[in-house]
Design an enzyme around this catalytic site. Structure first.
Site, PDB file in Angstrom:
ATOM      1  N   ASP A 169     -15.756 -33.303   3.989  1.00 22.41           N
ATOM      2  CA  ASP A 169     -15.389 -31.895   4.209  1.00 22.41           C
ATOM      3  C   ASP A 169     -14.229 -31.797   5.185  1.00 22.41           C
ATOM      4  OD1 ASP A 169     -17.415 -31.164   2.546  1.00 22.41           O
ATOM      5  OD2 ASP A 169     -18.679 -30.206   4.044  1.00 22.41           O
ATOM      6  N   THR A 189     -18.350 -24.089   0.717  1.00 19.81           N
ATOM      7  CA  THR A 189     -19.102 -23.899  -0.539  1.00 19.81           C
ATOM      8  C   THR A 189     -20.248 -22.900  -0.349  1.00 19.81           C
ATOM      9  OG1 THR A 189     -20.331 -25.894   0.035  1.00 19.81           O
ATOM     10  CG2 THR A 189     -18.557 -26.137  -1.539  1.00 19.81           C
ATOM     11  N   THR A 190     -20.956 -23.015   0.775  1.00 15.96           N
ATOM     12  CA  THR A 190     -22.076 -22.099   1.040  1.00 15.96           C
ATOM     13  C   THR A 190     -21.544 -20.678   1.194  1.00 15.96           C
ATOM     14  OG1 THR A 190     -23.177 -23.907   2.189  1.00 15.96           O
ATOM     15  CG2 THR A 190     -24.089 -21.724   2.516  1.00 15.96           C
ATOM     16  N   ASP A 207     -25.125 -29.407   3.098  1.00 17.24           N
ATOM     17  CA  ASP A 207     -23.848 -29.215   2.399  1.00 17.24           C
ATOM     18  C   ASP A 207     -24.126 -28.433   1.110  1.00 17.24           C
ATOM     19  OD1 ASP A 207     -21.047 -29.715   1.933  1.00 17.24           O
ATOM     20  OD2 ASP A 207     -21.657 -31.127   0.399  1.00 17.24           O
TER      21      ASP A 207
END
Length: 535
Positions: free
Chosen positions: A386, A96-97, A63
């Site tokens: 998520d 997010t990545t 994550d």
């Protein structure tokens, strides 16, 4: 130099300063290094990171935001990219990545433009134009659909590649049920979905409770462990004899007075319990303490009581049962009580917990997440978190896009056409922005062990026919992602592009980094070879 030959110090001695291109290069390098760090975690075939803190505690995750939070990052420009990930997490809960690697790639492409002597402001303007156009293009390729089937696909896509993948379908169904239960029209407050995690069981044993699980136990063994057709009272004041506001001294000159004083205190406690019983409550949740005497009388009345319940849990109980949180026992009546089909104390993984279940149309629910070990249950918790974020975003916006790198390729293709309509050097920045978006499908291919150049060429060709064509990383083929059920909320892409471009613009416009002597040279990346320390 001053007239007398004395040097003039504008900044205190020991201050570090990087000027012009040196500052830009160092900041860009920091962004690139950070993006490279999380790149390998993207997609269903992404790898995990093991993070070990100073105390030896371990976190195993892929994550993006968890990795960046756990890493001890010092470089100021790198910290700005961590903010991008945190914003993405707060706004959408996923992607997010993606946001960080797009920001890293924008900085990398900008470096090439700076080498061509293009001014950073022109690059920033071009990036801003491209980001605005990308948002328009995203709107064009978005699909309007919030059917239950589509929401389950969105949740499953968010959990693919996480520790929960083996049971992603049942978990996705639980997440969709939870979000739909707490949704108020198109408005979803994810704070009303409580996640309670316990190890010691397989992930398939996770369940959704139509009510609240409180990680406490009843205060007295004489109280019932199970209450059917519960009438729930919520109190945020203590059930104990009040202390005086100021320091007080009571002088007793006679043993009879002492006895009367004790009896008076007992009577006060008894009256408190009587008020709860008279209102018709058979379950009591207190935010503060319940003293021993009150526990005894509550047990005699057959009332199950729980003390020192967290404020957030009290609020969720109010949402789930329909009870009113009372500050004053004198005002407690039957109208202020909530209802629940059953309130039971159950032992889960060796710990007693209170289950408030079978609530009528609860606006707060609890997901009990199970996993075989602590690290596994933590990673499943992150995946479910998520999934809740993306399902809530989909319900609120009502729009989704295909996954697998499809929207990035579609936007890149049209942005390149758009760039040709722009005169001036900004055209180069818009083209660079378009190429930067392709980092997402490129990274998906690399992480799956595929040839990234071949994959990109195939994707571009497929997009001549359909904007939903993405990369199936399991068989390496270009597939219609809409049909394959790989779906993401539009908000994930919108937020990722917006925050990545704004962070890249901000970093590019910095031409002078002044760090005080307290910060230390290392914080500015003043290491041999100009490599910025990240951790």
């Amino acid at each position: 130099m001053a007239q007398g030959g004395q040097p003039i110090f504008v900044l205190p001695e020991g201050t570090n300063r990087l000027l012009g291109r040196d500052a830009q290069r160092t900041n860009i390098l920091a962004g690139k290094v950070l993006a490279e760090t999380v790149r390998t975690t993207l997609g269903p075939k992404g790898m995990d990171k093991m993070l070990v803190d100073g105390l030896g505690d371990i976190v195993v995750t892929n994550d993006g935001v968890t990795i960046l939070k756990e890493m001890d990052i010092e470089h100021p420009a790198a910290k700005m990219l961590v903010e991008v990930a945190k914003t993405q997490e707060d706004e959408v809960g996923d992607g997010t990545t993606t946001a960080v690697i797009i920001a890293g790639e924008l900085l990398k492409k900008a470096e090439g433009l700076l080498d061509m002597d293009i001014h950073p402001t022109i690059i920033a303007v071009g990036y801003r134009q491209a980001a605005a156009k990308a948002q328009e293009l995203l709107e064009e390729i978005a699909i309007e659909d919030i059917s239950r089937e589509m929401l389950v696909k969105v949740a499953m896509t968010a959990m693919t590649g996480k520790g929960s993948e083996a049971a992603r379908e049942p978990l996705a169904n639980l997440v969709v049920d939870a979000v739909q239960q707490v949704a108020d029209g198109n408005d979803v407050d994810t704070d009303h979905i409580k996640i309670e995690k316990k190890d010691g069981a397989v992930v398939e044993e996770s369940k959704l409770v139509q009510g609240v699980i409180v990680d406490k136990e009843r205060v007295h063994p004489g109280m019932p462990a199970e209450v059917k057709d519960a009438k729930v009272a919520l109190i945020n004041s203590p059930l104990e004899v009040k202390e005086t506001e100021v320091d007080a001294e009571i002088r007793i000159t006679d043993p009879a007075q002492m006895q009367a004083f004790i009896e008076q205190e007992e009577q006060m406690v008894r009256d408190m319990v009587a008020k709860v019983a008279d209102a018709g409550a058979n379950v009591l949740f207190a935010q503060k303490g319940i003293d021993d005497l009150a526990q005894h009388y509550l047990a005699k009345e057959g009332i199950m009581a729980v003390r020192r319940v967290k404020k957030s849990d009290i609020e969720k109980l109010a949402k789930a049962t329909g009870a009113t949180v009372m500050s004053n026992l004198d005002d407690l009546t039957e109208a202020e009580l909530g209802t629940a089909g059953s309130v039971t104390q159950q032992k889960i993984s060796g710990e007693d917990m209170i289950f408030v279940e079978q609530c009528q149309e609860p606006k707060a629910v609890t997901l009990l997440i199970r996993g075989s070990t602590k690290h596994i249950v933590d990673e499943i918790d992150r995946a479910v978190d998520d999934a809740i974020g993306v399902v809530a975003a989909t319900v609120e916006d009502g729009k989704v896009v295909a996954g697998g790198g499809a929207p990035e390729i579609a936007m890149a293709k049209k942005l390149k056409d758009y760039a040709e309509s722009i005169s001036g050097r900004e055209q180069l920045a818009v083209t660079a922005f378009a190429e930067s978006l392709e980092i997402v499908p490129k990274t998906l291919a690399e992480n799956a062990g595929l040839d990234s150049i071949d994959s990109l060429v195939d994707l571009r060709a497929a997009h001549e026919k359909s904007a939903y064509m993405g990369l199936n990383v399991f068989n390496g083929e270009v597939t219609d992602m809409k049909e394959a059920g790989v779906i993401e909320p539009k908000r994930v892409k919108k937020q990722a592009i917006q925050s990545a471009s704004e962070a890249a613009e901000m970093i590019l416009r910095i031409d002078d980094v002044i760090a005080s002597s307290k910060t230390g040279a290392e914080d500015m990346g003043g290491m041999p070879g100009g490599m910025p320390p990240m951790m």
